[in-house]
Design an enzyme around this catalytic site. Structure first.
Site, PDB file in Angstrom:
ATOM      1  N   GLY A  19      -4.927 -14.592  11.343  1.00 10.14           N
ATOM      2  CA  GLY A  19      -5.367 -15.865  11.909  1.00 10.14           C
ATOM      3  C   GLY A  19      -4.547 -16.268  13.121  1.00 10.14           C
ATOM      4  O   GLY A  19      -5.095 -16.609  14.185  1.00 10.14           O
ATOM      5  N   GLU A  24      -6.748  -0.822  -6.131  1.00  9.79           N
ATOM      6  CA  GLU A  24      -6.273   0.217  -5.210  1.00  9.79           C
ATOM      7  C   GLU A  24      -4.955   0.820  -5.694  1.00  9.79           C
ATOM      8  O   GLU A  24      -4.778   2.044  -5.716  1.00  9.79           O
ATOM      9  CB  GLU A  24      -6.080  -0.388  -3.799  1.00  9.79           C
ATOM     10  CG  GLU A  24      -7.401  -0.554  -3.074  1.00  9.79           C
ATOM     11  CD  GLU A  24      -7.369  -1.579  -1.948  1.00  9.79           C
ATOM     12  OE1 GLU A  24      -6.335  -2.241  -1.762  1.00  9.79           O
ATOM     13  OE2 GLU A  24      -8.388  -1.707  -1.267  1.00  9.79           O
TER      14      GLU A  24
END
Lengths: 452, 452
Positions: free
Chosen positions: A17, A178
């Site tokens: 961001g 993962e």
């Protein structure tokens, strides 16, 4: 510090961001000061690969000054390394490392999130989370040393302590899935034949999830696919398992059995935390200073245009913000804590600052969902893609994995890294090797900090 | 632990010497236990590239089990991660981490060297040396944070403290010359245009050498060439400069002036130690246990066949040994502390163990000198090559640099690393970039150690 002719914007945090906002603001001619406590931008979606020795740290991170070298050349950007410890909204300045003050006319806060242990902060020592490169090195060290410890103990005592070779991953969101998938691959393939007294193949990888299914953000069909794929890799998946205690010998969890809830013990010397996320502590300081409201995860409730209520000159974006958007059916929905959302918020916050400077009304943030991806081991993944007008497409297996590979390489910062990471991956894929199996001898001395 | 049918050899240390000895012994059918305190073999000649952010750690190191995977498959090799803290020569066993005992019939000690501050151990905190990956990360952090600190201070105070941008390298052997050359390159090229308030080009790099010339092991003509090349890169070279004090603000040194020796002060917040080397502390323990003799640098005086006087079953090799060889003219000469010598000693020690088991007499170690190399910045080096029958060839500049590149890539462990390192270098060479400019946020937690 700011040139008198250009409004001065301070951006705090150089994640997805903050980086996106900085780029837009410099392009629009603002004087920008970017403050980050580290010297690098991190491609967090691949951090689990550093933790599991598949990639080196420089493969997924770049020095902020190098990533922003074009913006540096504009002469309008200052990058400062340091931690913003407070915002003084009354006099419009941020405080760096407790003592240096930098004034602003507009402020964007993008300090992200950290792990949350749901009030059990003592678990942190036994079950590291995965947010920074330091976290990734810590997990890598624990995983590699677990196998070394097992070999040592087996050579000395003649038998293997099963807890030495048990790995528990708490939380079955994308990161947990993962991690568990790669850990199983390491035990079954990477380390095969490299130990004399232990069989790495006998390692247990257990994935514990409090909710009823793995990858809860995906469609139920994809969760089922992912769970089957994890089982095929050798991962034991325990859904509906509430962790109640973690210590250095393993963890306790509660799970529904035939006769109601039962307490279980899982002996495991390596526990990895992928369950809880909380907004960065700067949110709490902001709440005290401006009387803004935080949600339960510590995120700052923002206006539709991402500004702080009562402080139009402050915007909060990314994982620090509890933002809402409007979906395709016109309903108000929370914005998820994913990198595309952070990038989009960064662009919106920058554009709204430009609008305010030009005397225009700001626009509300509108999240565009392109879909979600999670990978499972070496050639499988689940994917949800939002297609304009056509709706949602769910797929899994090798096509989803290839799509995941393409998307992650595409978004990696910088052409060079991308090619090197692809080279690393191609080699790792065909050789089953992981090239970063390095434990640093002793912890380096504490950094002296940039300002001391 | 050993199979009863095969003599059991313990090798301590997996540097160049220990690795070479282990390979030869496994090939010759011995039962071998290799003990190292780290999990990786390190290609030390390129460690300065990790310290200066040019290469990532996995590019120059490999997990020992992976490097020795072929030997592992023989079923005759055990690798244990741990630190040998003592040798009990009377009962023929080594002690790992103070409590685990492993017996041997033959022992090879190859624990290498560490830095020496000539009795000033308090200098270590201000002037890190470069022997391990942890050292390299420490230096990398100090160098990168120095520029960040200067930018912060300049942004706040409006001016630059020259000590923030002064880098002192103590010792002008190959490591010191390489470090100074790269630091000058970083300041002049890599960081150009990436700071707003400071000019990295204004950084001072000072190389201090106590002796009369840089690269004293090379011919005088090559020393002069190297010094000229360093000056061209912007390095200030001070020969005949004896460092007398180091603190966190800089260092003091004594140097001959027009009116005799004078004391000088060099303000520098970053000091790197490349001056003194001492043998690993295991040498001292061995001297107490076996009454063997150490030289001034703490190295163990060995017999011509590299065995310990009075203990034919113990060999000492590499930087831990003060060994002598016979040169082409038949004169006794000390063996230099370089990696080719360590490898040759590893092979000789292994062959002598085989000879002893076969009842043959051992052979004395004979060092074959192929020459010396040192690189200076991005396209220059000095080289001395010993040609059989033709004698010594000295050359410098680009040809020497290309030769240096070829030799270092050739000897890097493993095909894959070699290609990746070449790729990194090719990129760095043409772009002036250094891809590993990453400071890890906070020191990772202390390793729990393999046996706890």
């Amino acid at each position: 510090m700011a040139s008198p002719s250009r409004p001065h914007v301070v951006v705090v945090g150089c994640g997805f961001g903050g980086l996106e906002a900085t780029r837009a603001l410099v392009r629009d001619g603002f004087e920008v000061t970017l403050v980050d406590r580290s010297n690098h931008h991190l491609f967090q979606p691949l951090l689990y690969q550093v933790a599991t020795a598949g990639l080196s740290a420089p493969s997924i991170s770049g020095a902020i000054r190098h990533v922003l070298r074009r913006e540096m050349r504009s002469g309008r950007l200052t990058v400062l390394m340091g931690e913003v410890t407070a915002v003084d909204a009354a006099v419009r300045c941020v405080v760096i490392d407790g003592h240096e003050r930098v004034g602003y006319e507009h402020l964007i806060l993008a300090t992200g999130a950290t792990h949350s242990y749901f009030g059990h902060d003592d678990w942190a020592a036994h079950a590291p989370g995965l947010k920074t490169l330091a976290d990734a090195f810590d997990i890598r060290r624990r995983v590699l040393l677990a196998f070394e410890r097992a070999e040592r103990n087996a050579a000395q005592a003649g038998d293997v302590d099963p807890a030495d070779l048990s790995f528990a991953v708490v939380g079955a969101g994308p990161t947990g899935v993962e991690m568990a998938g790669v850990l199983a691959e390491i035990a079954r393939h990477t380390l095969r034949g490299e130990y004399r007294r232990i069989d790495p193949h006998s390692a247990r990888v257990v994935l514990l999830e409090g909710g009823p299914r793995v990858l809860a953000a995906f469609a139920e069909r994809l969760s089922a696919r992912a769970q089957a794929q994890l089982a095929a890799l050798g991962v034991e998946v325990l859904t509906g398992a509430q962790v109640t205690a973690i210590d250095d010998a393993g963890l306790d969890y509660r799970r529904a059995g035939d006769n109601g809830d039962r307490e279980h013990r899982l002996p495991a010397h390596t526990v990895i935390w992928a369950a809880g996320v909380a907004a960065s502590p700067l949110g709490r300081q902001l709440a005290q200073a401006t009387a803004c409201t935080l949600d339960r995860a510590g995120r700052v409730l923002v206006e539709p245009d991402l500004s702080l209520p009562g402080h139009a000159e402050i915007s909060v974006i990314g994982d620090l913000a509890a933002a809402r958007s409007v979906d395709a059916r016109g309903e108000s929905v929370p914005v998820p804590g994913v990198s595309p959302a952070a990038k989009q918020m960064g662009r919106t916050a920058a554009a709204n600052i430009r609008r305010r400077e030009q005397g225009e009304p700001t626009k509300p943030f509108r999240y565009i969902d392109y879909g979600s991806l999670a990978t499972i081991g070496r050639s499988s993944a689940v994917a949800t893609v939002e297609l304009p007008r056509l709706g949602r497409l769910n797929f899994s297996g090798l096509p989803a994995w290839l799509f995941w590979l393409f998307v992650h390489l595409y978004f990696l910062i910088g052409f060079r890294n991308r090619m090197l990471v692809l080279g690393d991956w191609a080699w790792a894929y065909f050789s089953f090797e992981r090239r970063a199996r390095i434990v640093i001898e002793s912890p380096p001395a504490a950094p002296s900090g940039p300002a001391t």
